[in-house]
Design a protein around this motif. Structure first.
Motif, short mmCIF file in Angstrom:
data_model
loop_
_atom_site.label_atom_id
_atom_site.label_comp_id
_atom_site.label_asym_id
_atom_site.label_seq_id
_atom_site.Cartn_x
_atom_site.Cartn_y
_atom_site.Cartn_z
N THR A 189 -27.31 -6.80 4.75
CA THR A 189 -26.43 -6.56 5.90
C THR A 189 -25.38 -5.54 5.50
O THR A 189 -24.78 -5.65 4.43
N LYS A 190 -25.15 -4.56 6.35
CA LYS A 190 -24.20 -3.51 6.02
C LYS A 190 -22.82 -4.09 5.72
O LYS A 190 -22.35 -4.99 6.43
N ASP A 191 -22.20 -3.57 4.68
CA ASP A 191 -20.86 -3.98 4.22
C ASP A 191 -20.83 -5.38 3.61
O ASP A 191 -19.76 -5.93 3.37
N SER A 192 -22.00 -5.98 3.36
CA SER A 192 -22.04 -7.26 2.65
C SER A 192 -21.96 -6.99 1.16
O SER A 192 -22.08 -5.85 0.70
N LEU A 193 -21.76 -8.06 0.37
CA LEU A 193 -21.70 -7.89 -1.07
C LEU A 193 -23.04 -7.43 -1.64
O LEU A 193 -23.09 -6.66 -2.61
N LYS A 194 -24.13 -7.90 -1.03
CA LYS A 194 -25.45 -7.42 -1.46
C LYS A 194 -25.57 -5.92 -1.20
O LYS A 194 -26.08 -5.17 -2.04
N TYR A 195 -25.09 -5.50 -0.06
CA TYR A 195 -25.12 -4.08 0.31
C TYR A 195 -24.31 -3.26 -0.70
O TYR A 195 -24.74 -2.19 -1.16
N ALA A 196 -23.13 -3.76 -1.06
CA ALA A 196 -22.28 -3.07 -2.03
C ALA A 196 -22.98 -2.96 -3.39
O ALA A 196 -22.92 -1.91 -4.05
N MET A 197 -23.63 -4.04 -3.81
CA MET A 197 -24.33 -4.06 -5.10
C MET A 197 -25.40 -2.98 -5.16
O MET A 197 -25.45 -2.18 -6.11
N VAL A 198 -26.23 -2.93 -4.14
CA VAL A 198 -27.35 -2.01 -4.17
C VAL A 198 -26.90 -0.58 -3.89
O VAL A 198 -27.46 0.39 -4.44
N LEU A 199 -25.86 -0.39 -3.06
CA LEU A 199 -25.31 0.94 -2.79
C LEU A 199 -24.77 1.55 -4.07
O LEU A 199 -25.01 2.74 -4.38
N ASN A 200 -24.05 0.75 -4.85
CA ASN A 200 -23.51 1.19 -6.14
C ASN A 200 -24.64 1.61 -7.09
O ASN A 200 -24.57 2.66 -7.73
N TYR B 148 -11.33 -3.98 -17.80
CA TYR B 148 -10.92 -4.92 -18.86
C TYR B 148 -10.07 -6.05 -18.28
O TYR B 148 -10.21 -7.22 -18.68
N ARG B 149 -9.20 -5.73 -17.34
CA ARG B 149 -8.37 -6.77 -16.72
C ARG B 149 -9.22 -7.80 -15.98
O ARG B 149 -8.99 -9.01 -16.06
N VAL B 150 -10.23 -7.32 -15.25
CA VAL B 150 -11.12 -8.22 -14.52
C VAL B 150 -11.98 -9.03 -15.49
O VAL B 150 -12.19 -10.24 -15.30
N ALA B 151 -12.46 -8.39 -16.56
CA ALA B 151 -13.31 -9.08 -17.54
C ALA B 151 -12.56 -10.22 -18.22
O ALA B 151 -13.16 -11.26 -18.54
N ASN C 236 -12.22 -5.71 -1.14
CA ASN C 236 -11.82 -6.42 0.08
C ASN C 236 -12.24 -7.90 0.02
O ASN C 236 -11.56 -8.78 0.55
N ALA C 237 -13.38 -8.15 -0.63
CA ALA C 237 -13.89 -9.52 -0.75
C ALA C 237 -13.36 -10.22 -2.00
O ALA C 237 -13.64 -11.40 -2.22
N ASN C 238 -12.58 -9.48 -2.81
CA ASN C 238 -12.08 -9.98 -4.09
C ASN C 238 -13.22 -10.56 -4.93
O ASN C 238 -13.11 -11.63 -5.53
N ASP C 239 -14.32 -9.81 -4.97
CA ASP C 239 -15.50 -10.20 -5.75
C ASP C 239 -15.30 -9.72 -7.18
O ASP C 239 -15.53 -8.54 -7.49
N LEU C 240 -14.87 -10.62 -8.06
CA LEU C 240 -14.52 -10.23 -9.42
C LEU C 240 -15.70 -9.62 -10.17
O LEU C 240 -15.56 -8.58 -10.84
N PHE C 241 -16.85 -10.27 -10.09
CA PHE C 241 -18.02 -9.75 -10.81
C PHE C 241 -18.48 -8.42 -10.23
O PHE C 241 -18.90 -7.52 -10.95
N GLY C 242 -18.38 -8.29 -8.92
CA GLY C 242 -18.72 -7.02 -8.27
C GLY C 242 -17.75 -5.91 -8.65
O GLY C 242 -18.15 -4.78 -8.93
#
Length: 352
Positions: A179-190, A252-255, A218-224
């Protein structure tokens, strides 16, 4: 009046002895397993590993194969996350024998285990073998999100093999279900944008890489966010080192928040490479300290698994010996009882 033969009576006794009445067995809980999940959910991985190890011991005593397998998978994932790829592989390989692939209820654990094997193997740069494990992970799940994740991992392995066409084919397959603008979309777009850049360094990946980052922030997805910062640090390394450095610092801050040892090590490597000469020393020291702690953890984990395997095999051997001893004693008892019955029956018959 003829007396009933004791021979028949003995046979009746033997038959009765061989028929055990079913018992109502209360389910046994494993408090260590529950405690392990509390620590895991609180991101206290060392404590979670310790309690999964204790829970595994209890499941061994309870002869609960599925419980043992689940503990090993969780221990394997924690080891891999902490950079102990050999330990993660060993635990996952040990776990395989405790699962029943024909039982669909166990497939969620099996698929997760094969994915961990893929991740650990990929991290050791054995990309072709990792792809095989990802295929096995896909085989044992029907969950669309899991399939997308495993396909993404598989495509990343092809990317490392510089088989960019194959990687892009898989990434585009995932994109169709996102789905557009979903986290899956962000993962594969990257990943599509960066793969195209690797294939052709003149490719302008900025718009898609930054769009993927925006969705994740926007989703505060740390791993993303960690993934996007790592990609952007590599993308800008030559063109704009200062910008690349800022993304490495964010990574590094997120890790540190996610507490994934490998992510912290990768971020520190980027900081060492991109920082001004006067600042690299602090990052070298942090890297060496973390790398040393990972090595200690690897040794500790390996010893735990060696001891765990020894205890399991010893328990299994002891149980088999005990069962054999009981079976032999039972045969002797029944044999003597049968002989006694025959003698008594013969004596009664003779004096009649």
């Amino acid at each position: 009046m003829k007396r009933p033969s004791l021979f028949l009576l003995v046979l009746a006794i033997l038959t009765a002895c061989s028929k055990n009445k079913p018992k109502n067995v209360e389910p046994v809980t494993n408090i260590f397993y529950d405690k392990a999940f509390e620590f895991r959910n609180s991101n206290l991985k060392d404590s979670a590993f310790f309690y999964f190890d204790r829970a595994r011991d209890m499941f061994i005593k309870q002869k609960d194969s599925l419980g043992i397998g689940k503990c090993l998978v969780n221990m394997a994932i924690i080891s891999t996350d902490n950079g102990d790829y050999t330990g993660g592989q060993k635990a996952s390989i040990d776990a395989i024998s405790f699962f029943n692939e024909k039982n669909k209820k166990q497939h969620p654990y099996i698929t997760s285990n094969y994915n961990n094997l893929g991740v650990a193997t990929y991290s050791q740069a054995k990309y072709l073998q990792a792809i095989k494990f990802y295929d096995l992970a896909i085989k044992f799940t029907k969950n669309p999100d899991d399939i997308s994740l495993y396909l993404n991992n598989k495509a990343t392995a092809y990317q490392e093999l510089k088989q960019y066409g194959q990687a892009l084919t898989i990434f585009n397959q995932i994109l169709k279900s996102a789905t557009k603008d979903s986290l899956k979309y962000a993962m594969v777009l990257n990943n599509i944008a960066f793969t195209k850049f690797l294939e052709n360094p003149a490719y302008d990946a900025d718009p898609d890489l930054l769009r993927a980052l925006q969705i994740r922030e926007n989703a505060n997805d740390l791993f993303g966010k960690n993934s996007s910062y790592a990609t952007l640090a590599d993308y800008y390394a030559k063109e704009n080192p200062a910008l690349a450095l800022s993304f490495a610092q964010k990574m590094y801050r997120v890790a540190k928040k996610t507490n994934i040892a490998n992510d912290k090590l990768q971020a520190l490597q980027k900081l060492i490479r991109l920082s001004p000469a006067g600042e690299t020393k602090q990052y070298f020291e942090l890297y060496n300290k973390l790398d040393d702690s990972v090595e200690v953890a690897r040794g500790t984990t390996e010893n735990r698994f060696v001891l765990a395997k020894y205890e399991y095999e010893k328990n299994k051997s002891d149980n088999l010996t005990l069962l054999k001893f009981k079976a032999e004693n039972r045969l002797i008892f029944y044999g003597l009882l049968l002989i006694f019955g025959l003698i008594v029956s013969y004596t009664i018959f003779w004096y009649q």
